[in-house]
Design an enzyme around this catalytic site. Structure first.
Site, PDB file in Angstrom:
ATOM      1  N   LYS A   1     -51.239  -1.045  37.211  1.00 45.88           N
ATOM      2  CA  LYS A   1     -50.072  -1.367  38.363  1.00 45.88           C
ATOM      3  C   LYS A   1     -49.020  -0.098  37.847  1.00 45.88           C
ATOM      4  O   LYS A   1     -48.386  -0.146  37.128  1.00 45.88           O
ATOM      5  CB  LYS A   1     -50.079  -1.994  39.050  1.00 45.88           C
ATOM      6  CG  LYS A   1     -48.963  -2.430  40.594  1.00 45.88           C
ATOM      7  CD  LYS A   1     -48.361  -4.094  40.622  1.00 45.88           C
ATOM      8  CE  LYS A   1     -47.536  -4.027  42.202  1.00 45.88           C
ATOM      9  NZ  LYS A   1     -46.956  -5.713  41.931  1.00 45.88           N
TER      10      LYS A   1
ATOM     11  N   SER B   1     -49.162  -7.459  46.263  1.00 46.27           N
ATOM     12  CA  SER B   1     -48.768  -5.572  45.953  1.00 46.27           C
ATOM     13  C   SER B   1     -49.649  -5.469  45.402  1.00 46.27           C
ATOM     14  O   SER B   1     -49.811  -4.081  45.120  1.00 46.27           O
ATOM     15  CB  SER B   1     -47.101  -5.924  45.784  1.00 46.27           C
ATOM     16  OG  SER B   1     -46.939  -6.584  44.780  1.00 46.27           O
TER      17      SER B   1
ATOM     18  N   SER C   1     -49.536 -11.524  44.629  1.00 43.18           N
ATOM     19  CA  SER C   1     -49.216 -10.436  44.428  1.00 43.18           C
ATOM     20  C   SER C   1     -50.434  -9.951  43.361  1.00 43.18           C
ATOM     21  O   SER C   1     -51.228  -9.024  43.873  1.00 43.18           O
ATOM     22  CB  SER C   1     -47.619  -9.855  44.080  1.00 43.18           C
ATOM     23  OG  SER C   1     -47.427  -8.918  45.260  1.00 43.18           O
TER      24      SER C   1
END
Length: 694
Positions: A115, A197, A221
């Site tokens: 990420k 996310s 997330s």
């Protein structure tokens, strides 16, 4: 904006070598040699890749190249990557060279994605999706990035994500950021929510654009995009995995964890990243609680397990999603689980300000250590910069502004009280109480809809694919338990995964978008218009044309790629051209000398290597928590360039009155016919071979 070099290399394609031998009477033989296919990376596990690497069947350079090829093919659909590591191939080559020099772990030479809030020393910025951080190049690896590097993993790139872990503003679509654009769910790009996310990791790993990935979670997330993209996602106990070098949201709840296609892969990833980090004091609680999590892959893990069903979130499910959950529960019971249904958690809400308060403090601490190339050093600086560049934040920055209004004092009494109530309601009076009353091993809930309570308590969760609705929408089945219960959760999830085997890949190399065959249809119609009733053409060339028409008509129902379509068009066009060039030529008795006839130039078939696939559909994720809220989706489309190449034919016409000896006529005619049959045979073989392989 996407920073990766385009590498062009054909992989996984059968190549054919043909030899043409023309005899005295034009007899033609066709020889075909099949080239060994490359390793198939689609849905391959880390263990399967490692076995191929260890045996010498595959190198890490080849493996990285395969993923780069696949990224080039599907990235415009998924938008999973915000940057690609320009040194990935060089790193792979170095690992290949050193492979035999010592004991190698399961991740040695394996390409993974992170990420884009995880610092690395590679030539990639760490942006959290924010334009203002586009020049944030780290001087040190995050703790988990270093652990991956030490294990020999190759950091292939960084993923798109919801900007600032979906803590930018109210109404931000899951997976959207000003710097990375809109991440897509490969099960239904632009149709189904990708979850957030850690959106790009979800879509990228699901679409087989990396072997595995790392997401981060504050509240949902990891679980949200994993469930949305039919992945396994582990949200570890807070303290098991270091957060050093990760752009923070809230230190009391932040953690990083694996997002993979199988529980086995997730266990391997978690084993590498877990452990004590002196720079992150909460990880001191992990000492004595870390394991080789691959040891807990137990197919009998459900036998005797006491699992409580939390039905409080079922009101958010469709009828089909409820049915998927009921089927999952029935399967667990069949495999020996003891189901307590329902249990009541009764989690109270206290309008917590914890995330807003901690975000300001923790982000300021991170920004203070960034280089001078980063134009902001505090949250206030980011807000001011965004106000000067409103195009960078099309949805606003309401959460940033709200956080800026908080005290930066970690001993602020309002903050401390809010944090106390979070732990009381989610832990002591919530999950802890349910476990004690029912002697539970785990709590079961759908998707990420029960993520808030274990997130606030700091407890672990794991989600696995539970199935799909009739629209192709993935639904995750999620287990949660007490702190440092990862071994038990892995046992339960692995046993369920192996019993159900629910996961289906969203983007398969054999699932191609319907091709536009109008050009081939028009050419077939034109070819059918030729007649040889008056003997205008040689018998051999006319027969070759009829054969080419038959092959082209079959191709209309069998071709699946642009490459095959272009080859079919080229084959039929070649037969037409050869028909016209092989027209019988009358001798001119008045000509004084023979003219040498030059054979037609060899043609190059057009090759289109960017087919667009038709994807299966996925599922949106809704959650009431700050970084998994379901919002209206805005699709950010990329224009995809298509290289078009056309076949050109150079014709050498003899001047009027030229003479061609009868022996030359025979040899030339058979050569022409042979070439036509050669290409027709090649296309027939290629199409038939591909159809059989599917």
């Amino acid at each position: 904006m996407l920073k990766f070099k385009r590498f062009v290399k054909m992989t996984g394609v059968v190549s054919l070598a043909y030899a043409l031998v023309v005899g005295g009477f034009g007899e033609t033989t066709l020889a075909a040699t099949e080239i060994t296919q490359t390793f198939e990376i689609e849905e391959a596990t880390i263990a399967e890749m490692q076995a191929a690497l260890q045996s010498g069947e595959l190198t890490s350079v080849e493996l990285v190249q395969m993923y780069l090829d696949r990224i080039e093919k599907y990235e415009d659909i998924v938008n999973a990557y915000i940057s690609i590591n320009p040194d990935a191939l060089a790193i792979a080559a170095e690992l290949d060279a050193n492979r035999g020099s010592g004991t190698r772990g399961p991740l040695y030479g394996i390409p993974i994605m992170l990420k884009d809030n995880v610092d690395t020393i590679d030539d990639m910025p760490t942006t959290a999706g924010a334009v203002v951080l586009k020049d944030n190049y780290a001087s040190e690896d995050a703790f988990i990035a270093k652990k991956f590097r030490d294990a020999g993993a190759i950091i292939l790139g960084k993923s798109t994500m919801s900007e600032f872990a979906n803590f930018l503003t109210r109404g931000l679509p899951n997976g959207f950021s000003g710097f990375g654009g809109q991440a897509m769910n490969p099960y239904g790009p632009g149709i189904f929510d990708t979850g957030g996310s850690s959106s790009g990791v979800g879509g990228g790993v699901a679409a087989n654009l990396a072997a595995a990935g790392i997401g981060t979670e504050t509240s949902g997330s990891i679980l949200s995009p994993s469930s949305s993209n039919s992945l396994v996602g582990i949200k570890p106990t807070v303290g098991l995995v270091s957060r050093t070098g990760i752009i923070p949201l809230a230190s009391s709840q932040d953690t990083a964890g694996p997002m993979t296609r199988t529980v086995e892969d997730a266990a391997a990833m978690l084993t590498v990243i877990s452990g004590y980090d002196p720079a992150d004091e909460v990880t001191a609680t992990s000492e004595g609680n870390t394991h080789n999590y691959s040891n807990f892959l137990n197919e009998e893990g459900l036998v005797g397990a006491r699992i409580g069903v939390d039905r409080s979130t079922y009101r958010w499910l469709s009828e089909e999603e409820v049915e998927i959950m009921e089927n999952a529960i029935a399967l667990m019971e069949e495999k020996g689980a003891i189901i307590i249904d329902p249990i009541e958690l009764n989690i109270q809400s206290n309008n917590s300000i914890v995330l807003f308060h901690e975000f300001k403090h923790d982000l300021n601490a991170y920004l203070s250590k960034t280089s001078d190339d980063v134009p902001v050093k505090t949250l206030a600086d980011i807000i001011a910069w965004n106000e000067e560049h409103p195009e960078a934040i099309p949805y606003g920055q309401s959460y940033l502004i709200q956080s800026q209004g908080m005290s930066d004092d970690q001993k602020d009494p309002d903050y401390l009280e809010s944090r106390r109530l979070d732990l009381l309601y989610s832990g002591e009076q919530g999950i802890d109480k349910a476990f004690a009353e029912h002697d539970l091993d785990a709590i079961l809930f759908p998707k990420n809809y029960g993520a808030a309570a274990p997130a606030r308590a700091g407890y672990p969760s794991i989600t696995v694919p539970g199935g799909y609705t009739s629209e192709g929408l993935p639904v995750g089945v999620t287990f949660s338990a007490m702190a440092y219960s990862e071994p038990k959760l892995i046992e339960l999830s692995y046993a369920y995964e192996q019993a159900s085997l629910n996961r289906v890949a969203p983007l398969s190399d054999t699932e191609e978008e319907e091709l536009d065959v109008s050009e081939l249809e028009t050419l077939i119609e034109a070819a059918q218009g030729y007649s040889n009733e008056d003997g205008s053409y040689t018998e051999g060339s006319f027969a070759a044309l009829q054969e080419a028409i038959t092959v082209a008509e079959e191709a209309l129902t069998t071709i699946e790629t642009d490459e095959e379509l272009n080859a079919s068009i080229a084959a039929l066009q070649l037969a037409i051209d050869r028909l016209e060039e092989a027209t019988p030529i009358e001798e001119d008795p008045d000509a004084e000398e023979e003219e040498e006839v030059t054979p037609p130039a060899e043609e190059n078939d057009g090759d289109t290597t960017d087919p667009v696939v038709e994807e299966e559909e996925g599922t949106p994720i809704a959650d009431k928590e700050e970084d998994t809220a379901s919002n209206d989706k805005e699709t950010v489309e990329k224009e995809e360039g298509t290289d078009e190449t056309s076949t050109s034919t150079n014709k050498n016409n003899t001047e009027k009155g030229s003479k061609l000896p009868s022996t030359a006529t025979s040899t030339y005619t058979m050569l022409v016919v042979g070439l036509g049959l050669l290409l027709i045979g090649a296309i027939t073989y290629f199409v038939t071979r591909r159809r059989v392989q599917l």
